[in-house]
Design an enzyme around this catalytic site. Structure first.
Site, mmCIF file in Angstrom:
data_model
loop_
_atom_site.group_PDB
_atom_site.id
_atom_site.type_symbol
_atom_site.label_atom_id
_atom_site.label_comp_id
_atom_site.label_asym_id
_atom_site.label_seq_id
_atom_site.Cartn_x
_atom_site.Cartn_y
_atom_site.Cartn_z
ATOM 1 N N LYS A 40 0.844 -1.199 0.000
ATOM 2 C CA LYS A 40 0.000 0.000 0.000
ATOM 3 C C LYS A 40 0.880 1.251 0.000
ATOM 4 O O LYS A 40 0.679 2.166 -0.770
ATOM 5 C CB LYS A 40 -0.895 -0.059 1.247
ATOM 6 N N GLU A 91 10.593 -4.867 4.156
ATOM 7 C CA GLU A 91 10.607 -6.270 3.754
ATOM 8 C C GLU A 91 10.261 -6.415 2.276
ATOM 9 O O GLU A 91 10.940 -7.110 1.513
ATOM 10 C CB GLU A 91 9.574 -7.069 4.572
ATOM 11 N N GLY A 129 -4.751 -2.179 5.624
ATOM 12 C CA GLY A 129 -3.987 -3.329 5.128
ATOM 13 C C GLY A 129 -4.629 -4.659 5.469
ATOM 14 O O GLY A 129 -4.804 -5.524 4.608
ATOM 15 N N ARG A 130 -5.008 -4.826 6.745
ATOM 16 C CA ARG A 130 -5.526 -6.136 7.158
ATOM 17 C C ARG A 130 -6.948 -6.404 6.681
ATOM 18 O O ARG A 130 -7.501 -7.469 6.938
ATOM 19 C CB ARG A 130 -5.418 -6.283 8.683
ATOM 20 N N GLU A 182 -4.363 -6.922 15.720
ATOM 21 C CA GLU A 182 -3.870 -5.605 15.322
ATOM 22 C C GLU A 182 -4.993 -4.576 15.485
ATOM 23 O O GLU A 182 -4.742 -3.406 15.744
ATOM 24 C CB GLU A 182 -3.385 -5.660 13.870
ATOM 25 N N HIS A 187 -5.110 -33.771 18.346
ATOM 26 C CA HIS A 187 -3.962 -34.602 18.741
ATOM 27 C C HIS A 187 -2.826 -33.742 19.273
ATOM 28 O O HIS A 187 -1.706 -34.220 19.441
ATOM 29 C CB HIS A 187 -3.469 -35.412 17.539
ATOM 30 N N LYS A 227 8.912 -0.722 12.887
ATOM 31 C CA LYS A 227 9.534 -0.266 11.646
ATOM 32 C C LYS A 227 10.633 0.766 11.957
ATOM 33 O O LYS A 227 11.721 0.717 11.409
ATOM 34 C CB LYS A 227 8.487 0.334 10.703
HETATM 35 C C1 G6Q Z 1 -2.279 -3.890 8.289
HETATM 36 C C2 G6Q Z 1 -1.012 -3.285 8.618
HETATM 37 C C3 G6Q Z 1 0.207 -3.973 8.066
HETATM 38 C C4 G6Q Z 1 0.502 -3.673 6.599
HETATM 39 C C5 G6Q Z 1 1.932 -4.119 6.296
HETATM 40 C C6 G6Q Z 1 2.305 -3.925 4.848
HETATM 41 O O1 G6Q Z 1 -3.351 -3.449 8.605
HETATM 42 O O2 G6Q Z 1 -1.073 -1.962 8.313
HETATM 43 O O3 G6Q Z 1 0.166 -5.366 8.240
HETATM 44 O O4 G6Q Z 1 -0.411 -4.294 5.772
HETATM 45 O O5 G6Q Z 1 2.823 -3.420 7.140
HETATM 46 O O6 G6Q Z 1 2.211 -2.590 4.484
HETATM 47 P P1 G6Q Z 1 2.320 -2.144 2.983
HETATM 48 O O7 G6Q Z 1 1.176 -2.730 2.233
HETATM 49 O O8 G6Q Z 1 2.282 -0.643 3.002
HETATM 50 O O9 G6Q Z 1 3.629 -2.675 2.463
#
Ligand code: G6Q
Length: 547
Positions: A209, A215, A269-270, A355, A386, A514
């Site tokens: 996003k 990463e 994001g989530r 989160e 199990h 971060k």
């Molecule tokens: C979700 C968070 C987080 C995010 C990641 C990736 O709600 O904000 O998990 O999705 O940090 O972020 P980017 O999509 O910006 O790389």
């Protein structure tokens, strides 16, 4: 408009619930069933092809009335309408929360910042449709003229967990493309994936996003470098696409602007798998199936918006969760799907739930004086039986558990499915009833176990029962029912956050990580350990000396 800032513990309803809890805390679920053999008729809900049986909980009709009173006094109805209509309910980031607009009908009008977002949503959906079709049919080709065989989704957190969960869950509906996911900045992760790939036939979908995530950018650069060992710079346009709000940064990376799938800051994001973040789902199962996933979520949205609270599956599940979390002191909830396809559901919902609701400051800016976010965990049954079921059956903790099962298996193997589902039903029954001393003794007698041995063993073999469970029984695992199931939990999370008076849609706790990692990376690069506590300095020095 904004969500109100009512501290739930100050409401009349909360006090009533506390008194009610004190009065019923010794009553067991077994007793509740003995008192009323029509109990299940009162505590089940049927909607589309979903059945929720929540009778195996420590609740009476009075409990539900009091929980509904809490929802009403907290202004849940108004909160739901703000959520769906694009009000800025994510106040700390000054954003609307409109993942529900991503699955709305084309005729809907939903405004963010005064602008109807639906035309843009459909523009991107059409782009996903066209692109998916071209890749799946082989019309779109790689730099040597070969059709694509492999898709690699590069993203992390919300840009990974949704697609990876849905692609795994919908494996049965998959086409010939093989989908891979690279998320961790751990170089071993990306290298393990790269070694399976042929650059000529692999399409890379970079999902970020912000397009600033360490990463994802590191993995994308590593993959680009590897790709350029066999291809040329101009071939990047054919093999790399991006999903992002940051068009400038994506273009800088070398991606053709035609290959950018936009998203918006009103999608968290989530909660983003319904946006172009779901591109790899659409590539894996085809656009029509992807659209069905969205449609299932849309139908759950409609149910959540319109059903009376006592008939509303997400509302009822959220209220039960508040009941256990805040009155019984339950700290975690388990989620046990009786299908291997949903093995990534718990990690996905861990992010969505923890989160969102892992917050300790109320919407009034003050520390909360009550428990918020539950810990979510789980694994598919029967495997989990199990493994950790011992603790659920005989441990000291109360762990409300959702059992999710399907009436029909996908390959039609009835022998397996009947065995699977007999476990599914037997577990919630056993968690409810347990095994009494008399039952254990009767078993010993039948087996002819000597009295002294039986006396010793007896306490270890008793199960108290009285363990709360919900049963969610769905007709069949389809893209549509999966969409409804995910939306169900999204709305449960929303309701909990509203009641707990927290902001569910920010994630400042994640941002801290971060920042911290970046400053330590500088120290590692320059081999100069700065001022830390003695433990961190010791660890960093040990790492630098031995690396
Ligand atoms: C979700 C968070 C987080 C995010 C990641 C990736 O709600 O904000 O998990 O999705 O940090 O972020 P980017 O999509 O910006 O790389």
């Amino acid at each position: 408009m904004a969500l109100n800032t009512t501290n739930p513990t100050g409401t009349e309803a909360w006090k009533n619930l506390q008194n009610h809890y004190n009065a019923i805390r010794e009553t067991t679920i077994q007793e509740l069933f003995q008192q009323d053999d029509t109990r299940v008729e009162k505590f089940n809900l049927q909607w589309n092809d979903f059945l929720l049986d929540y009778s195996k909980n420590n609740i009476s009709q009075n409990t539900i009335s009091l929980l509904l009173e809490l929802a009403n006094s907290i202004g849940l109805k108004d909160a739901i309408s703000q959520y769906f209509s694009g009000e800025i309910i994510n106040k700390t980031e000054n954003r609307a929360v409109l993942h529900t607009a991503l699955r709305a009908k084309e005729s809907a009008v939903i405004k963010a910042d005064g602008q109807n977002v639906i035309p843009e949503v459909y523009e991107v959906k059409n782009k996903i449709k066209k692109f998916s079709h071209e890749v799946i049919s082989g019309e779109r080709k790689g730099y040597t003229g070969k059709a694509f065989t492999d898709i690699v989704n590069i993203g992390i957190g919300g840009s990974d967990l949704g697609p990876v969960m849905a692609v795994e869950a919908l494996q049965f509906y998959k086409n010939h493309l093989t989908t891979h996911f690279v998320s961790n900045v751990d170089g071993d992760h990306v290298n393990e994936i790269i070694k399976k790939l042929n650059p000529e036939t692999t399409l890379f979908v970079i999902v970020s996003k912000t397009f600033t995530t360490q990463e994802t950018l590191t993995n994308s650069e590593t993959i680009k470098e590897w790709f350029l060992k066999s291809a040329n710079q101009e071939d990047i346009a054919k093999h790399f696409v991006a999903v992002s709000t940051n068009i400038e940064k994506v273009t800088e990376f070398g991606i053709n602007p035609d290959n950018i799938f936009p998203m918006w800051d009103w999608v968290g994001g989530r909660f983003s798998l319904w946006s172009a973040v779901g591109l790899s789902i659409s590539l894996a199962v085809g656009f029509d199936n992807y659209d069905e996933l969205l449609n299932g979520a849309y139908e759950m949205d409609e149910h959540f918006k319109s059903a009376e609270f006592d008939q509303n599956i997400p509302v009822v599940l959220a209220l039960l969760s508040v009941w256990y979390n805040n009155f019984f002191g339950a700290e975690s909830e388990a989620l046990i799907p009786y299908t291997q396809y949903l093995q990534k559901l718990a990690p996905y919902l861990q992010q969505a739930t923890m989160e969102s609701n892992g917050k300790s400051v109320g919407r009034d800016g003050k520390p909360v004086n009550y428990q918020t976010g539950t810990i979510i965990w789980g694994e598919p049954g029967t495997n989990s039986q199990h493994a950790f079921f011992q603790l659920i059956h005989q441990g000291t903790k109360i762990i409300p558990t959702d059992f999710i099962g399907y009436i029909k298996p996908l390959y039609g193997n009835e022998d397996h499915h009947d065995k699977l589902m007999s476990n599914f039903f037997a577990q919630t029954e056993a968690l409810l009833h347990g095994k009494t001393e008399a039952q254990v003794q009767a078993e010993f007698d039948k087996q002819g176990i000597p009295a002294d041995k039986a006396a010793f063993l007896l306490p270890f073999k008793v199960f108290t029962g009285n363990k709360p469970t919900n049963t969610i029984l769905i007709q069949k695992l389809t893209p549509k029912s999966l969409g409804s199931l995910i939306a169900l939990y999204e709305h449960k999370i929303f309701v909990q956050g509203v009641i707990w008076n927290i902001f569910s849609f920010d994630q400042w706790g994640v941002e801290l990580g971060k920042q911290l990692a970046n400053s330590i990376l500088d120290e590692i690069n320059t081999k100069t350990v700065k001022n830390h506590d003695s433990s961190t300095s010791f660890l960093l020095n040990h790492f630098l000396k031995n690396k």
